[in-house]
Design a protein around this motif. Structure first.
Motif, PDB file in Angstrom:
ATOM      1  N   GLY A  99      25.017  41.834  36.669  1.00 17.25           N
ATOM      2  CA  GLY A  99      23.801  41.317  37.473  1.00 17.25           C
ATOM      3  C   GLY A  99      24.629  39.994  37.433  1.00 17.25           C
ATOM      4  N   MET A 100      24.983  39.937  39.120  1.00 16.01           N
ATOM      5  CA  MET A 100      25.755  38.775  39.419  1.00 16.01           C
ATOM      6  C   MET A 100      24.669  37.691  40.513  1.00 16.01           C
ATOM      7  SD  MET A 100      29.865  39.536  39.119  1.00 16.01           S
ATOM      8  CE  MET A 100      30.198  38.562  39.066  1.00 16.01           C
ATOM      9  N   ALA A 101      24.649  36.305  40.247  1.00 11.04           N
ATOM     10  CA  ALA A 101      24.617  35.595  41.307  1.00 11.04           C
ATOM     11  C   ALA A 101      26.422  34.591  41.173  1.00 11.04           C
ATOM     12  CB  ALA A 101      23.425  34.734  41.046  1.00 11.04           C
ATOM     13  N   MET A 102      27.121  35.135  42.530  1.00 11.30           N
ATOM     14  CA  MET A 102      28.073  34.014  42.914  1.00 11.30           C
ATOM     15  C   MET A 102      28.475  33.538  44.127  1.00 11.30           C
ATOM     16  SD  MET A 102      29.064  33.984  39.401  1.00 11.30           S
ATOM     17  CE  MET A 102      31.166  34.216  39.151  1.00 11.30           C
ATOM     18  N   HIS A 103      29.679  32.665  44.392  1.00 10.90           N
ATOM     19  CA  HIS A 103      30.066  32.533  45.548  1.00 10.90           C
ATOM     20  C   HIS A 103      30.565  34.160  46.545  1.00 10.90           C
ATOM     21  CE1 HIS A 103      27.813  28.301  45.551  1.00 10.90           C
ATOM     22  NE2 HIS A 103      29.003  28.477  44.907  1.00 10.90           N
ATOM     23  N   VAL A 104      29.642  34.710  47.136  1.00 13.03           N
ATOM     24  CA  VAL A 104      30.671  36.031  47.811  1.00 13.03           C
ATOM     25  C   VAL A 104      31.607  36.299  48.815  1.00 13.03           C
ATOM     26  CG1 VAL A 104      29.841  38.509  48.241  1.00 13.03           C
ATOM     27  CG2 VAL A 104      28.203  37.225  47.131  1.00 13.03           C
ATOM     28  N   GLU A 105      32.483  35.696  48.089  1.00 15.99           N
ATOM     29  CA  GLU A 105      33.934  34.990  48.977  1.00 15.99           C
ATOM     30  C   GLU A 105      34.830  36.167  48.580  1.00 15.99           C
ATOM     31  OE1 GLU A 105      36.745  32.398  48.249  1.00 15.99           O
ATOM     32  OE2 GLU A 105      35.611  33.333  46.038  1.00 15.99           O
ATOM     33  N   ALA A 106      36.792  36.043  48.696  1.00 19.94           N
ATOM     34  CA  ALA A 106      37.874  36.670  48.175  1.00 19.94           C
ATOM     35  C   ALA A 106      37.812  36.645  47.285  1.00 19.94           C
ATOM     36  CB  ALA A 106      38.786  36.594  49.409  1.00 19.94           C
ATOM     37  N   LYS A 107      38.195  35.568  46.626  1.00 16.88           N
ATOM     38  CA  LYS A 107      38.918  35.201  44.521  1.00 16.88           C
ATOM     39  C   LYS A 107      37.365  36.061  44.323  1.00 16.88           C
ATOM     40  CE  LYS A 107      38.594  30.816  46.431  1.00 16.88           C
ATOM     41  NZ  LYS A 107      38.499  31.219  47.664  1.00 16.88           N
ATOM     42  N   THR A 108      36.025  35.402  44.430  1.00 17.00           N
ATOM     43  CA  THR A 108      35.822  36.138  44.036  1.00 17.00           C
ATOM     44  C   THR A 108      35.223  37.840  43.567  1.00 17.00           C
ATOM     45  OG1 THR A 108      33.922  34.574  43.942  1.00 17.00           O
ATOM     46  CG2 THR A 108      32.235  36.036  43.207  1.00 17.00           C
ATOM     47  N   ALA A 109      35.315  38.462  44.694  1.00 16.49           N
ATOM     48  CA  ALA A 109      35.224  39.584  44.465  1.00 16.49           C
ATOM     49  C   ALA A 109      36.471  40.142  44.022  1.00 16.49           C
ATOM     50  CB  ALA A 109      35.750  40.424  46.527  1.00 16.49           C
ATOM     51  N   ASN A 110      37.140  40.198  43.855  1.00 17.51           N
ATOM     52  CA  ASN A 110      38.243  39.790  42.905  1.00 17.51           C
ATOM     53  C   ASN A 110      38.557  40.047  41.301  1.00 17.51           C
ATOM     54  OD1 ASN A 110      40.470  41.196  44.959  1.00 17.51           O
ATOM     55  ND2 ASN A 110      40.964  38.721  44.763  1.00 17.51           N
ATOM     56  N   LEU A 111      37.203  39.095  40.679  1.00  9.57           N
ATOM     57  CA  LEU A 111      36.647  39.499  39.422  1.00  9.57           C
ATOM     58  C   LEU A 111      35.457  40.461  39.664  1.00  9.57           C
ATOM     59  CD1 LEU A 111      35.698  37.923  36.702  1.00  9.57           C
ATOM     60  CD2 LEU A 111      34.260  36.769  38.311  1.00  9.57           C
ATOM     61  N   VAL A 112      34.747  40.925  40.978  1.00 12.33           N
ATOM     62  CA  VAL A 112      34.014  41.568  40.454  1.00 12.33           C
ATOM     63  C   VAL A 112      34.733  43.293  40.797  1.00 12.33           C
ATOM     64  CG1 VAL A 112      31.676  43.290  41.950  1.00 12.33           C
ATOM     65  CG2 VAL A 112      32.114  40.433  42.169  1.00 12.33           C
ATOM     66  N   GLU A 113      35.298  43.337  41.032  1.00  9.00           N
ATOM     67  CA  GLU A 113      36.641  44.220  41.399  1.00  9.00           C
ATOM     68  C   GLU A 113      36.659  45.031  39.631  1.00  9.00           C
ATOM     69  OE1 GLU A 113      37.324  46.725  45.244  1.00  9.00           O
ATOM     70  OE2 GLU A 113      39.144  45.626  44.353  1.00  9.00           O
ATOM     71  N   LEU A 114      37.705  43.668  39.264  1.00 11.24           N
ATOM     72  CA  LEU A 114      38.083  43.787  37.949  1.00 11.24           C
ATOM     73  C   LEU A 114      37.018  44.287  36.881  1.00 11.24           C
ATOM     74  CD1 LEU A 114      39.642  43.275  35.375  1.00 11.24           C
ATOM     75  CD2 LEU A 114      38.736  40.488  35.753  1.00 11.24           C
ATOM     76  N   LEU A 115      35.740  43.375  36.913  1.00  9.71           N
ATOM     77  CA  LEU A 115      34.424  43.923  36.103  1.00  9.71           C
ATOM     78  C   LEU A 115      34.417  45.321  36.025  1.00  9.71           C
ATOM     79  CD1 LEU A 115      32.536  40.977  36.113  1.00  9.71           C
ATOM     80  CD2 LEU A 115      34.238  41.582  34.381  1.00  9.71           C
ATOM     81  N   ALA A 116      34.520  46.250  37.619  1.00 10.18           N
ATOM     82  CA  ALA A 116      34.631  47.705  37.719  1.00 10.18           C
ATOM     83  C   ALA A 116      35.215  48.390  37.068  1.00 10.18           C
ATOM     84  CB  ALA A 116      34.066  47.879  39.562  1.00 10.18           C
TER      85      ALA A 116
END
Length: 443
Positions: free
Chosen positions: A70-87
């Motif tokens: 579960g994440m609460a972050m600034h949802v923009e392009a750089k963060t999105a790449n971290l999210v996809e890495l975790l997935a």
């Protein structure tokens, strides 16, 4: 739990009408939004060699298999790449924003198109929907939390304590969140382990100094179309973020004034060549004010009353409490939008005090803001990724409370970056290591 709050893909009207981080970009449909979000993510990833390397490792090893993040972050392009890495590492991920104005709707929609990711982040939501989205993330029953500001951890402890038993641990990205966590830990109220990612060298020395310094000043300049040269730039607070803002402003030929409450930091700023004075004095001479403290009421009524006509007021701290807008509104006889992202407060004597991004985190909440440079966030998000991996692989090693990031993990991220840049560095010989680790050697 708030299971009825819809993911971003069901907020089609918000995406179709709306914008991505305030840019006037209308999307024909959800698919167009996703395509634009993916384009931004792909561009960022090209310049994120650390995450590229970790993507290969995580996809091959599946270290997060079976975990729910579960994440609460600034949802923009750089963060999105971290999210996809975790997935890619095997996790199911649910994410929402940590600031109502920092979400890029198109990036949020692109994330939500991934079968392993659910994004509830929508730009510009009110407080009720902001917290409803956090509740929706929590409804996935995360086993790991990744926060920027601690709202996710707080919500779980306050409203869903029954989940704590199954939570492995968490990671906190920013200064404000770590301050809150340490206070919670000191009171004995933090019930699972959380890594203070903000406090590790790879975060503080780069993200806080170069990231906040460059992105805050760039955003203010682009939002106002004004120069720093020859202006008095007042930096509230001389921690790592304040040091970055001061250094970068001086590099653009500004006269930098620092305000501080800590004697040693005030002395450090003085020895670095900056003017140091109380905010009450700086208020009389400043042209641009940038707060970086993480604390409330840094600029208040007593300061507004003495400011010059046309000053710029911006906050580079996490929450919108550093500039007291209630005081400013009480003093103003008129409020109006002077420019996109700039609210003018006109005083009875005709002075206009200009607040950027509603007093929120300026480098992420202003209409044309893009956040920290990609290369900087690659380093910070690399630390986030290896910390999440550590929580899964060595959970039994960490009791409830705030933990420093293990030094070897921080160095791992630095070494990936150096290798990607083709930079070689020395290492200690056996004799040097023995000497440095022994107390027996004399003169």
């Amino acid at each position: 739990m708030s299971e009825h709050y819809a993911p971003v893909s069901e907020h089609l009207d918000d995406i179709a009408e709306g914008t991505s981080a305030g840019h006037e970009m209308e999307f024909r449909d959800l698919e167009a939004a996703r395509k634009e979000g993916r384009r931004k993510m792909d561009w960022a990833l090209q310049h994120m060699p650390i995450l590229q390397e970790l993507r290969e490792q995580f996809e091959a090893d599946q270290p997060l298999d079976g975990e729910v993040i579960g994440m609460a972050m600034h949802v923009e392009a750089k963060t999105a790449n971290l999210v996809e890495l975790l997935a890619l590492g095997g996790a199911e991920v649910a994410i929402t924003g940590c600031n109502p104005l920092s979400t890029h709707n198109d990036v949020s929609a692109a994330l939500d198109a991934n079968d392993d990711i659910t994004s509830y982040a929508v730009r510009g939501v009110d407080d009720e929907d902001y917290y409803a989205a956090i509740d929706a993330v929590v409804s996935h029953e995360p086993t790991i939390t990744v926060d920027d500001g601690m709202d996710m951890v707080f919500t779980i402890h306050e409203e869903y304590p029954e989940l704590i038993e199954t939570i492995v641990g968490g990671a906190e990205e920013t200064t404000t969140g770590v301050h809150r966590l340490r206070a919670m830990d000191a009171d004995g109220e933090l019930k699972y382990p959380v890594f203070a990612v903000n406090d590790t060298p790879m975060k503080r020395l780069f993200d806080n100094v170069h990231g906040t310094g460059e992105s805050s000043l760039a955003t203010i300049a682009m939002t106002t179309n004004l120069s720093y040269a020859g202006k008095n730039v007042v930096v509230g607070g001389y921690g790592y973020c304040g040091k970055g803002v001061a250094k970068k402003a001086a590099g653009q030929n500004a006269n930098v004034i620092v305000t501080e409450v800590d004697s040693r930091r005030a002395l450090e700023a003085h020895m670095e060549g900056y003017e140091v004075m109380p905010m009450a004095e700086a208020a009389k001479v400043g042209d641009v004010f940038i707060t970086t403290t993480g604390n409330r009421d840094v600029i208040t009524r007593e300061h507004f009353e003495h400011m010059k006509d046309g000053v710029l007021l911006a906050n580079a701290g996490h929450f919108d409490i550093e500039i007291n807008l209630d005081d400013l509104s009480d003093l103003a006889v008129e409020e109006y939008e002077a420019r996109d992202g700039v609210e003018a407060y006109e005083m009875a004597d005709g002075r206009r005090l200009n607040v950027l991004a509603e007093g929120r985190l300026v480098n992420l909440a202003a209409p044309i803001s893009l956040g920290h440079p990609v290369e900087v966030m690659d380093q910070s998000f690399g630390v986030q990724a290896v910390v999440v991996r550590e929580l899964v692989e060595n959970a039994e090693a960490y009791d409830a409370g705030v933990h420093d990031v293990p030094d070897e993990l921080d160095r791992e991220v630095a070494e990936i970056k150096l290798a990607a840049e083709g930079i070689e560095f020395d290492s200690l010989t056996d004799e040097q290591s023995e000497y440095m680790n022994s107390w027996a050697h004399g003169t």
